[in-house]
Design a protein around this motif. Structure first.
Motif, PDB file in Angstrom:
ATOM      1  N   TYR A 260       0.831  -1.202   0.000  1.00  0.00           N
ATOM      2  CA  TYR A 260       0.000   0.000   0.000  1.00  0.00           C
ATOM      3  C   TYR A 260       0.860   1.243   0.000  1.00  0.00           C
ATOM      4  CZ  TYR A 260      -3.060   3.676   1.555  1.00  0.00           C
ATOM      5  OH  TYR A 260      -3.740   4.850   1.646  1.00  0.00           O
TER       6      TYR A 260
ATOM      7  N   GLY B  44      -0.119   5.387   0.223  1.00  0.00           N
ATOM      8  CA  GLY B  44      -1.112   6.447   0.223  1.00  0.00           C
ATOM      9  C   GLY B  44      -1.046   7.190   1.532  1.00  0.00           C
TER      10      GLY B  44
ATOM     11  N   ILE C  35      -3.546   9.574   4.694  1.00  0.00           N
ATOM     12  CA  ILE C  35      -4.708  10.263   5.214  1.00  0.00           C
ATOM     13  C   ILE C  35      -4.171  11.535   5.827  1.00  0.00           C
ATOM     14  CG2 ILE C  35      -6.571  10.255   6.924  1.00  0.00           C
ATOM     15  CD1 ILE C  35      -6.628   7.228   6.701  1.00  0.00           C
TER      16      ILE C  35
ATOM     17  N   VAL D 148      -7.878  11.556   1.913  1.00  0.00           N
ATOM     18  CA  VAL D 148      -7.675  10.107   2.006  1.00  0.00           C
ATOM     19  C   VAL D 148      -7.310   9.693   0.584  1.00  0.00           C
ATOM     20  CG1 VAL D 148      -8.705   7.859   2.497  1.00  0.00           C
ATOM     21  CG2 VAL D 148      -9.388   9.868   3.846  1.00  0.00           C
TER      22      VAL D 148
ATOM     23  N   THR E  41      -5.248   6.956  -2.124  1.00  0.00           N
ATOM     24  CA  THR E  41      -4.642   5.667  -2.444  1.00  0.00           C
ATOM     25  C   THR E  41      -4.170   5.730  -3.893  1.00  0.00           C
ATOM     26  OG1 THR E  41      -6.218   4.555  -0.986  1.00  0.00           O
ATOM     27  CG2 THR E  41      -5.005   3.167  -2.519  1.00  0.00           C
TER      28      THR E  41
ATOM     29  N   GLN F 269      -6.167   0.962  -5.627  1.00  0.00           N
ATOM     30  CA  GLN F 269      -7.546   1.298  -5.298  1.00  0.00           C
ATOM     31  C   GLN F 269      -8.456   0.079  -5.442  1.00  0.00           C
ATOM     32  OE1 GLN F 269      -8.489   4.710  -7.756  1.00  0.00           O
ATOM     33  NE2 GLN F 269      -7.155   6.046  -6.574  1.00  0.00           N
TER      34      GLN F 269
ATOM     35  N   HIS G 207      -7.611  -0.976   0.919  1.00  0.00           N
ATOM     36  CA  HIS G 207      -6.532  -0.283   1.612  1.00  0.00           C
ATOM     37  C   HIS G 207      -6.992   1.039   2.221  1.00  0.00           C
ATOM     38  CE1 HIS G 207      -3.807  -3.285   0.210  1.00  0.00           C
ATOM     39  NE2 HIS G 207      -4.015  -2.971  -1.054  1.00  0.00           N
ATOM     40  N   ALA G 208      -7.755   1.825   1.490  1.00  0.00           N
ATOM     41  CA  ALA G 208      -8.230   3.114   2.023  1.00  0.00           C
ATOM     42  C   ALA G 208      -9.114   2.878   3.244  1.00  0.00           C
ATOM     43  CB  ALA G 208      -8.988   3.891   0.952  1.00  0.00           C
TER      44      ALA G 208
ATOM     45  N   ASN H 263      -6.933   1.783   6.251  1.00  0.00           N
ATOM     46  CA  ASN H 263      -6.140   2.902   6.747  1.00  0.00           C
ATOM     47  C   ASN H 263      -7.024   3.928   7.458  1.00  0.00           C
ATOM     48  OD1 ASN H 263      -3.608   3.938   7.116  1.00  0.00           O
ATOM     49  ND2 ASN H 263      -3.414   4.797   5.067  1.00  0.00           N
ATOM     50  N   LEU H 264      -8.183   4.240   6.875  1.00  0.00           N
ATOM     51  CA  LEU H 264      -9.097   5.205   7.482  1.00  0.00           C
ATOM     52  C   LEU H 264      -9.633   4.673   8.812  1.00  0.00           C
ATOM     53  CD1 LEU H 264     -10.671   7.859   7.473  1.00  0.00           C
ATOM     54  CD2 LEU H 264     -12.400   6.728   6.032  1.00  0.00           C
TER      55      LEU H 264
END
Length: 106
Positions: free
Chosen positions: A4, A6, A8, A36, A38, A43, A47-48, A51-52
């Motif tokens: 991953y 990206g 946030i 946020v 990625t 995508q 993963h988003a 992570n979020l």
């Protein structure tokens, strides 16, 4: 989160999937999430969301009581699935697309 890459807000996630969540609270109880992100090749793989949700768990350990963000229409259902409530169209203007306000009370 292997592979991953990206972020946030201001926190970067490394390519090997290790990331550190650092939240610095100066004062106040309302957090606004700026971004946020990625990379396109990662995508739609969860993963988003992962992570979020990890970020939200870390925020719950702080004095923050409310989180706000704005989103384009195509992502409002994603944020709602992560616990945010859609408030409606945002007065924010950035580019041509309409933005939407979302909020989460912690």
């Amino acid at each position: 989160l292997s592979g991953y890459d990206g972020f946030i807000g201001p926190r970067l996630a490394s390519a090997n999937g290790y990331f550190q969540i650092h939240i610095q609270i100066q004062s106040g109880k309302h957090l606004c999430i700026h971004s946020v992100v990625t990379l396109p090749k990662y995508q739609r793989q969860g993963h988003a969301r992962a992570n979020l949700l990890a970020y939200l768990d870390a925020v719950r350990q702080t004095p923050i009581t409310k989180i706000s963000l704005i989103s384009k229409e195509n992502l409002t259902s994603f944020y709602q699935s992560c616990g945010f409530t859609l408030l409606g169209k945002s007065p924010v203007v950035h580019g041509e697309e309409q933005w939407y306000d979302l909020v989460m009370n912690i």
